[in-house]
Motif scaffolding. Structure first.
Motif, mmCIF file in Angstrom:
data_model
loop_
_atom_site.group_PDB
_atom_site.id
_atom_site.type_symbol
_atom_site.label_atom_id
_atom_site.label_comp_id
_atom_site.label_asym_id
_atom_site.label_seq_id
_atom_site.Cartn_x
_atom_site.Cartn_y
_atom_site.Cartn_z
ATOM 1 N N SER A 4 94.085 24.835 40.284
ATOM 2 C CA SER A 4 94.141 23.397 40.539
ATOM 3 C C SER A 4 95.433 22.789 39.998
ATOM 4 N N ASP A 5 95.972 23.357 38.878
ATOM 5 C CA ASP A 5 97.240 22.859 38.346
ATOM 6 C C ASP A 5 98.380 23.161 39.300
ATOM 7 N N ILE A 6 98.367 24.388 39.864
ATOM 8 C CA ILE A 6 99.402 24.762 40.818
ATOM 9 C C ILE A 6 99.331 23.877 42.045
ATOM 10 N N MET A 7 98.102 23.620 42.513
ATOM 11 C CA MET A 7 97.926 22.739 43.668
ATOM 12 C C MET A 7 98.492 21.360 43.368
ATOM 13 N N ALA A 103 88.116 14.167 38.690
ATOM 14 C CA ALA A 103 87.282 14.950 37.776
ATOM 15 C C ALA A 103 86.615 16.105 38.511
ATOM 16 N N MET A 104 86.167 15.869 39.737
ATOM 17 C CA MET A 104 85.558 16.941 40.520
ATOM 18 C C MET A 104 86.579 18.014 40.879
ATOM 19 N N ALA A 105 87.820 17.595 41.130
ATOM 20 C CA ALA A 105 88.864 18.555 41.483
ATOM 21 C C ALA A 105 89.184 19.499 40.336
ATOM 22 N N ARG A 106 88.968 19.068 39.098
ATOM 23 C CA ARG A 106 89.264 19.913 37.940
ATOM 24 C C ARG A 106 88.208 20.979 37.702
ATOM 25 N N ARG A 107 87.094 20.872 38.383
ATOM 26 C CA ARG A 107 86.012 21.831 38.180
ATOM 27 C C ARG A 107 86.312 23.145 38.905
ATOM 28 N N THR A 108 85.782 24.229 38.362
ATOM 29 C CA THR A 108 86.000 25.535 38.987
ATOM 30 C C THR A 108 85.026 25.820 40.124
ATOM 31 N N ILE A 122 83.883 10.692 48.662
ATOM 32 C CA ILE A 122 84.472 11.971 48.296
ATOM 33 C C ILE A 122 83.723 13.050 49.067
ATOM 34 N N SER A 123 84.461 13.942 49.677
ATOM 35 C CA SER A 123 83.833 15.101 50.306
ATOM 36 C C SER A 123 84.435 16.349 49.688
ATOM 37 N N CYS A 124 83.591 17.343 49.474
ATOM 38 C CA CYS A 124 84.098 18.558 48.847
ATOM 39 C C CYS A 124 83.183 19.726 49.176
ATOM 40 N N ARG A 335 93.199 11.501 51.671
ATOM 41 C CA ARG A 335 93.962 12.182 50.627
ATOM 42 C C ARG A 335 93.219 13.425 50.177
ATOM 43 N N THR A 336 93.946 14.516 50.008
ATOM 44 C CA THR A 336 93.367 15.753 49.489
ATOM 45 C C THR A 336 93.720 15.889 48.022
ATOM 46 N N LEU A 337 92.697 15.983 47.178
ATOM 47 C CA LEU A 337 92.898 16.133 45.745
ATOM 48 C C LEU A 337 92.944 17.592 45.318
ATOM 49 N N LYS A 338 92.360 18.453 46.128
ATOM 50 C CA LYS A 338 92.319 19.876 45.781
ATOM 51 C C LYS A 338 92.084 20.680 47.042
ATOM 52 N N GLY A 339 92.829 21.780 47.162
ATOM 53 C CA GLY A 339 92.630 22.704 48.269
ATOM 54 C C GLY A 339 91.777 23.869 47.812
ATOM 55 N N PRO A 340 91.996 25.064 48.392
ATOM 56 C CA PRO A 340 91.215 26.234 47.968
ATOM 57 C C PRO A 340 91.367 26.463 46.471
ATOM 58 N N GLY A 341 90.257 26.568 45.780
ATOM 59 C CA GLY A 341 90.304 26.637 44.314
ATOM 60 C C GLY A 341 90.205 28.040 43.769
ATOM 61 N N PRO A 342 90.271 28.172 42.440
ATOM 62 C CA PRO A 342 90.149 29.481 41.805
ATOM 63 C C PRO A 342 88.793 30.109 42.083
ATOM 64 N N TYR A 343 88.762 31.384 41.972
ATOM 65 C CA TYR A 343 87.512 32.137 42.158
ATOM 66 C C TYR A 343 86.474 31.717 41.130
ATOM 67 N N LEU A 344 85.240 31.558 41.606
ATOM 68 C CA LEU A 344 84.131 31.247 40.701
ATOM 69 C C LEU A 344 83.316 32.521 40.473
#
Length: 348
Positions: A4-7, A103-108, A122-124, A335-344
């Motif tokens: 998410s930081d890289i994004m 805050a939701m974007a920071r979640r794994t 918000i959609s996610c 607006r996109t706050l987060k794209g594909p995230g880290p593996y859970l």
């Protein structure tokens, strides 16, 4: 650095560029198309398919990656691991959507966190480590958040288009022969209800977590980080791909492909025509993701087009012709706050 930081850093850099600077050249599009087909193809394999030198392919990738325009991610199919993916819609008070979304974007356990409907929704995508919503702390917490007005969660039942496929697979410049040359052998079969889940060990989870951050990380780097040998890393990546657990996706800024109007499409379709409608929807060039979901609106899609006028044409022509269509709802994405995230990781 977390995914998410890289994004976030990629988005910050690209926001300083003009749309013309963000767009890819025809040569860059060819490279992006090649990586979407096979994210871990060697530069020699890519060069042979594109008709350029190894050095040219490597330099082009290095430039695009360092500029933040493209990123290859190694991601996992939750349904092959016994996890459940959900499409979640959260309606908030107008002053709270941005902060809650961040805050939701920071979640794994979230990916594709978008602000929609004028900044009030918000959609996610949310991934639960088990078959139900009760496994998700986020889905339990959201309804109790004071500034949240409403939450609806739709379990993703079947993907018609997405994961390792994107709009560039439909619109990219490579010929059918080039696509065939780059396509990895031994592609996994479509999972069914009877397909057994794959169990991961601690080494697998660490390897997948690293690939989620950099899908093209060299075997030597992955070996040093995991304590495995390079040959074991290569073998395990091949096994996880063959099992359908691991796939590779290219992340890019929406402006890179010059599709500046994005929207979520919620369709109510006769259940007897759902598979037929989903396959038809998946073939539309405007569709970047399409899946069957639970709920009255049982077919969900992400749409990318150049303008609102083209979106109107798409709705009145292609969408209107879908079999069994009963109702249509559209939600513009602002607006996109987060794209594909880290593996859970799944539960041990």
């Amino acid at each position: 650095m977390r995914g998410s930081d890289i994004m976030g850093s990629m988005k910050t850099y690209l926001d300083t560029l003009s749309r013309a600077d963000r767009a890819l050249s025809e040569e860059d599009l060819a490279l992006a198309h090649a990586l979407q087909i096979n994210g871990r193809a060697s530069f020699r394999e890519i060069a042979d398919a594109l008709g350029v030198s190894d050095q040219t392919a490597a330099r082009r990738w290095s430039r695009l990656r360092s500029a933040g325009k493209l990123r290859v991610l190694g991601l996992t199919d939750p349904q092959r691991l016994g996890d459940s993916p959900w499409v979640v819609r959260v309606r908030c008070t107008p002053d709270a959507a941005a902060s809650i979304g961040e805050a939701m974007a920071r979640r794994t356990d979230t990916t594709w966190v978008n602000l929609s409907s004028g900044g009030t929704e918000i959609s996610c995508s949310v991934r639960t480590r088990g078959p139900g919503m009760e496994e998700s702390p986020l889905l339990q917490k959201l309804p109790r958040t004071p500034q949240v007005v409403d939450v609806s969660a739709h379990c993703l039942l079947h993907v018609f288009f997405g994961q390792d496929l994107s709009t560039i697979n439909k619109s990219g410049p490579l010929t059918a022969a080039q696509v065939a040359q780059l396509t990895p052998s031994g592609a996994p079969e479509q999972a069914t209800a009877d397909t057994p889940w794959v169990t991961l060990d601690a080494g697998d989870r660490q390897l997948l977590d690293l690939l989620a951050r950099d899908g093209r990380a060299a075997p030597g780097e992955l070996a040093a980080a995991t304590g495995l040998s390079p040959s074991t890393v290569r073998r395990r990546i091949a096994e996880l791909r063959a099992a359908g657990v691991l796939y590779f996706d290219v992340e890019y800024h929406p402006d890179v492909l010059q599709r500046n109007f994005r929207a979520a499409l919620w369709l109510e379709v006769d259940p007897s025509r759902l598979a037929e409608a989903g396959e038809a929807l998946a073939a539309h060039p405007e569709v970047s993701f399409a899946a069957a979901v639970t709920g009255t609106a049982n077919l969900y899609a992400s749409i990318d087009v150049a303008t609102a006028q083209l979106f109107y044409r798409y709705l009145t022509e292609s969408v209107a012709a879908l079999p069994g269509l009963r109702h249509t709802a559209t939600v513009p994405i602002h607006r996109t706050l987060k794209g594909p995230g880290p593996y859970l990781p799944t539960r041990a």
